[in-house]
Design a protein around this motif. Structure first.
Motif, PDB file in Angstrom:
ATOM      1  N   ALA A 165       1.535  -1.306  -0.196  1.00 27.79           N
ATOM      2  CA  ALA A 165       0.144   0.181  -0.084  1.00 27.79           C
ATOM      3  C   ALA A 165       1.095   1.435   0.182  1.00 27.79           C
ATOM      4  CB  ALA A 165      -0.459  -0.001   1.525  1.00 27.79           C
ATOM      5  N   ASP A 166       2.252   1.137  -0.593  1.00 29.17           N
ATOM      6  CA  ASP A 166       2.981   2.254  -0.391  1.00 29.17           C
ATOM      7  C   ASP A 166       2.535   3.341  -1.258  1.00 29.17           C
ATOM      8  OD1 ASP A 166       5.515   3.242  -0.390  1.00 29.17           O
ATOM      9  OD2 ASP A 166       5.471   3.913  -2.598  1.00 29.17           O
ATOM     10  N   PRO A 167       2.871   4.789  -0.920  1.00 34.20           N
ATOM     11  CA  PRO A 167       1.265   6.214  -1.713  1.00 34.20           C
ATOM     12  C   PRO A 167       2.442   5.827  -2.780  1.00 34.20           C
ATOM     13  CG  PRO A 167       2.108   6.425   0.250  1.00 34.20           C
ATOM     14  CD  PRO A 167       3.038   4.636   0.634  1.00 34.20           C
ATOM     15  N   GLU A 168       3.811   5.759  -3.134  1.00 40.95           N
ATOM     16  CA  GLU A 168       4.278   6.510  -3.915  1.00 40.95           C
ATOM     17  C   GLU A 168       3.759   5.129  -5.531  1.00 40.95           C
ATOM     18  OE1 GLU A 168       7.942   8.229  -6.417  1.00 40.95           O
ATOM     19  OE2 GLU A 168       7.718   8.318  -4.510  1.00 40.95           O
ATOM     20  N   ASN A 169       3.651   4.621  -4.910  1.00 37.92           N
ATOM     21  CA  ASN A 169       3.181   2.975  -6.082  1.00 37.92           C
ATOM     22  C   ASN A 169       2.247   2.682  -6.647  1.00 37.92           C
ATOM     23  OD1 ASN A 169       6.507   1.894  -6.009  1.00 37.92           O
ATOM     24  ND2 ASN A 169       5.704   1.288  -4.158  1.00 37.92           N
ATOM     25  N   ALA A 170       1.587   3.224  -5.256  1.00 40.38           N
ATOM     26  CA  ALA A 170      -0.019   2.848  -6.476  1.00 40.38           C
ATOM     27  C   ALA A 170       0.101   4.248  -6.642  1.00 40.38           C
ATOM     28  CB  ALA A 170      -1.128   3.400  -3.971  1.00 40.38           C
ATOM     29  N   LEU A 171       0.436   5.287  -6.057  1.00 46.58           N
ATOM     30  CA  LEU A 171      -0.253   6.278  -7.344  1.00 46.58           C
ATOM     31  C   LEU A 171       0.409   6.150  -8.832  1.00 46.58           C
ATOM     32  CD1 LEU A 171       0.443   9.081  -4.586  1.00 46.58           C
ATOM     33  CD2 LEU A 171      -1.731   8.533  -5.882  1.00 46.58           C
ATOM     34  N   ARG A 172       1.491   6.121  -8.625  1.00 49.45           N
ATOM     35  CA  ARG A 172       2.168   5.832 -10.121  1.00 49.45           C
ATOM     36  C   ARG A 172       1.530   4.859 -10.920  1.00 49.45           C
ATOM     37  NH1 ARG A 172       6.976   3.560  -8.163  1.00 49.45           N
ATOM     38  NH2 ARG A 172       7.967   5.321  -8.486  1.00 49.45           N
ATOM     39  N   ALA A 228      -7.413  13.769   2.866  1.00 46.62           N
ATOM     40  CA  ALA A 228      -7.654  13.894   4.326  1.00 46.62           C
ATOM     41  C   ALA A 228      -7.236  12.246   4.571  1.00 46.62           C
ATOM     42  CB  ALA A 228      -8.901  14.143   5.036  1.00 46.62           C
ATOM     43  N   GLY A 229      -6.946  12.138   5.821  1.00 49.94           N
ATOM     44  CA  GLY A 229      -6.411  10.371   6.400  1.00 49.94           C
ATOM     45  C   GLY A 229      -5.586  10.634   7.016  1.00 49.94           C
ATOM     46  N   LYS A 230      -4.959   9.054   8.114  1.00 54.14           N
ATOM     47  CA  LYS A 230      -3.683   9.700   7.983  1.00 54.14           C
ATOM     48  C   LYS A 230      -3.146   9.236   7.243  1.00 54.14           C
ATOM     49  CE  LYS A 230      -6.714   7.362  12.107  1.00 54.14           C
ATOM     50  NZ  LYS A 230      -6.936   5.415  12.818  1.00 54.14           N
ATOM     51  N   GLY A 231      -3.006   8.818   6.438  1.00 53.23           N
ATOM     52  CA  GLY A 231      -2.260   8.921   5.087  1.00 53.23           C
ATOM     53  C   GLY A 231      -2.069   9.827   4.448  1.00 53.23           C
ATOM     54  N   ALA A 232      -2.683  11.126   4.483  1.00 51.57           N
ATOM     55  CA  ALA A 232      -2.825  11.929   3.790  1.00 51.57           C
ATOM     56  C   ALA A 232      -1.487  12.574   3.109  1.00 51.57           C
ATOM     57  CB  ALA A 232      -4.183  12.735   3.631  1.00 51.57           C
ATOM     58  N   ALA A 233      -0.735  12.527   4.410  1.00 54.97           N
ATOM     59  CA  ALA A 233       0.535  13.781   4.274  1.00 54.97           C
ATOM     60  C   ALA A 233       1.386  12.563   2.477  1.00 54.97           C
ATOM     61  CB  ALA A 233       0.777  14.094   5.350  1.00 54.97           C
ATOM     62  N   GLN A 234       1.964  11.291   3.231  1.00 52.46           N
ATOM     63  CA  GLN A 234       2.453  10.962   2.575  1.00 52.46           C
ATOM     64  C   GLN A 234       1.815  10.929   1.631  1.00 52.46           C
ATOM     65  OE1 GLN A 234       0.932   9.931   5.344  1.00 52.46           O
ATOM     66  NE2 GLN A 234       3.627   9.729   6.612  1.00 52.46           N
ATOM     67  N   LEU A 235       0.541  10.573   1.275  1.00 56.97           N
ATOM     68  CA  LEU A 235       0.290  10.387  -0.376  1.00 56.97           C
ATOM     69  C   LEU A 235       0.603  12.082  -0.996  1.00 56.97           C
ATOM     70  CD1 LEU A 235      -3.551   9.266  -0.159  1.00 56.97           C
ATOM     71  CD2 LEU A 235      -2.068   8.232  -1.571  1.00 56.97           C
ATOM     72  N   ALA A 236       0.202  12.741  -0.158  1.00 52.01           N
ATOM     73  CA  ALA A 236       0.851  14.044  -1.156  1.00 52.01           C
ATOM     74  C   ALA A 236       1.838  14.408  -1.314  1.00 52.01           C
ATOM     75  CB  ALA A 236       0.269  15.306  -0.161  1.00 52.01           C
ATOM     76  N   GLY A 251       2.060   5.507   7.534  1.00 52.24           N
ATOM     77  CA  GLY A 251       1.788   6.461   5.695  1.00 52.24           C
ATOM     78  C   GLY A 251       0.505   6.418   4.700  1.00 52.24           C
ATOM     79  N   THR A 252       0.693   4.863   5.868  1.00 45.98           N
ATOM     80  CA  THR A 252      -0.754   3.545   4.877  1.00 45.98           C
ATOM     81  C   THR A 252      -2.042   4.013   5.384  1.00 45.98           C
ATOM     82  OG1 THR A 252      -1.651   3.194   2.915  1.00 45.98           O
ATOM     83  CG2 THR A 252       0.109   2.117   5.119  1.00 45.98           C
ATOM     84  N   ASN A 253      -2.900   3.793   5.485  1.00 51.49           N
ATOM     85  CA  ASN A 253      -4.130   3.027   6.410  1.00 51.49           C
ATOM     86  C   ASN A 253      -5.130   2.168   5.531  1.00 51.49           C
ATOM     87  OD1 ASN A 253      -6.082   2.316   8.126  1.00 51.49           O
ATOM     88  ND2 ASN A 253      -6.940   4.611   8.187  1.00 51.49           N
ATOM     89  N   VAL A 254      -5.072   0.200   5.356  1.00 47.74           N
ATOM     90  CA  VAL A 254      -5.116  -0.384   4.557  1.00 47.74           C
ATOM     91  C   VAL A 254      -6.458  -1.404   5.432  1.00 47.74           C
ATOM     92  CG1 VAL A 254      -4.511  -0.190   2.500  1.00 47.74           C
ATOM     93  CG2 VAL A 254      -4.027  -1.386   4.176  1.00 47.74           C
TER      94      VAL A 254
END
Length: 419
Positions: A20-27, A43-51, A407-410
């Motif tokens: 669920a790593d943000p960069e891998n998921a977004l790419r 918004a969310g607990k992992g929103a900053a890492q996603l941003a 940095g994520t939340n699943v």
């Protein structure tokens, strides 16, 4: 618990997080660049890492605001990161909600809004409607959290007492296109349920919310109950033309993370099975079902042969009746260890965002001897469970699991190892 068992279980947890790593998921899910502005909200607990990951991946100009839980911020260059309280909203959350609305003012059809949504956003975005106050919304959250109701029920009610949830933030973005990228922490991965869907409308109406309040016996604050009886500020429906052209993509989920953990276990020589990625129910009751399966595997080699790792996810709940400390994952483990006492197993249960309940642990470890060890230090496991005090139990055992914010939340991650 054998050190090798604890190491294996920890490895599986981190495999789930990596999936669920943000960069891998977004790419693989970046939208096309617009002719106009690109505004990022989230918004969310992992929103900053996603941003932060979105900034690294996006080649064009961008701006925006995201809100995360206190202590979960990471540096961003072009996107403002705000922090607020979770699980009970505070004034900083109210200011963050207003900042999100301000960020999407005066947009045109040439502009693009990218909404980065993950678990925890419901509490982080308070926005009481009409005569309701922040105190009313905080009291509502406390009532919902202590009710034992599943997340889908809580969100259906929250959406009817908000100015931002249930698609209202996306409606404020019109006529700009909104692309919502979701890290799902809800059973079944319905994106409208994640963070109570600020950018995704839902079909649930106020009458359904009132019926759920009655069915679950939820003691609503007086002013919230009165608001739900009226028809002011109704949530927009999916058929509303302001949502035409918008897109929604689930980019990470419990299902993908459990599959990654299963693959990692197999690579280490231990076959894995996934019960489900969407298990709901009272944590202690779900634990007793898992204990029954564990006993059957140990005693009769069914429904799975040994060795095996039994994996499951979803979001259990805790109906708070005592005054102890803990969260749903530690309560699950305490109940599991009681119901499977003396059986040869090792287990981890942890929240994938790194925090279980109100303390700094994600969850804990347990095995068939945990309860005997707890009694030897003078603590009664059954009394601790009755008092919702699972944190104290595993604190005394030295078996709390504290990886820090991930940095994520699943959602929940549970693994039971049977050698």
């Amino acid at each position: 618990m054998e050190p090798d068992d604890k190491e294996l279980l920890t490895t599986l947890f981190h495999a789930a997080i990596e999936a669920a790593d943000p960069e891998n998921a977004l790419r693989a899910n970046l939208p096309s660049e617009p002719r106009g502005r690109t505004v990022v909200i989230g918004a969310g607990k992992g929103a900053a890492q996603l941003a932060a990951a979105f900034e690294r991946l996006w080649h064009g100009p961008l701006e925006g605001v995201v809100v995360t839980r206190y202590g979960y911020a990471v540096p961003c260059e072009r996107i403002r990161v705000l922090e607020a309280a979770h699980p009970v909203p505070d004034a900083a959350g109210l200011e963050a909600t207003n900042a999100l609305f301000e960020a999407v003012r005066d947009l045109t059809e040439d502009d693009l809004v990218v909404a980065l949504m993950c678990g925890g956003g419901s509490a982080l975005l308070p926005s009481p409607p009409g005569p309701l106050t922040l105190e009313d919304e905080a009291m509502l959250n406390e009532a919902l959290l202590s009710s034992g109701a599943p997340i889908s029920v809580m969100n259906a009610i929250r959406k009817q007492a908000s100015r931002i949830k249930g698609g209202r933030l996306a409606a404020a973005c019109h006529p700009a296109k909104v692309v919502t990228l979701v890290v799902s922490d809800v059973p079944g991965d319905d994106p409208a349920q994640v963070a109570s869907g600020p950018t995704i409308p839902d079909t649930a109406d106020r009458a359904q919310a009132r019926a759920l309040v009655k069915a679950w016996g939820i003691a609503l604050p007086v002013r919230v109950a009165a608001w739900l009886k009226g028809n002011d500020g109704l949530a927009p429906l999916p058929s509303d033309p302001v949502f035409s052209g918008n897109e929604v993509r689930v980019i990470a989920s419990a299902s993908l993370s459990l599959e990654a953990a299963a693959a990692r276990a197999a690579s280490l020589g231990v076959p894995a099975v996934i019960l489900s990625d969407s298990i709901e129910g009272e944590a202690r009751d779900v634990a007793r079902v898992h204990a029954g399966i564990t006993r059957e595997v140990v005693a009769r080699g069914r429904p799975f042969a040994r060795p095996t790792v039994i994996l499951s996810g979803g979001e259990t709940t805790v109906t708070i009746k005592g005054g102890g400390k803990g969260g749903r994952n530690t309560e699950f483990l305490l109940s599991l260890a009681l119901a499977a006492e003396g059986i040869g197993f090792s287990a981890i249960a942890a929240d994938t965002d790194g925090i279980d309940g109100s303390e700094d642990n994600a969850g804990a470890f347990a095995d068939g001897q945990s309860m005997a060890r707890l009694r030897r230090v003078g603590r009664d496991p059954s009394a601790l469970l009755a008092d919702n005090d699972a944190w104290t139990a595993f604190h005394h055992l030295g078996d709390l699991f504290v990886p820090g914010p991930t940095g994520t939340n699943v959602n929940d991650f549970r693994a039971i190892l049977i050698r």
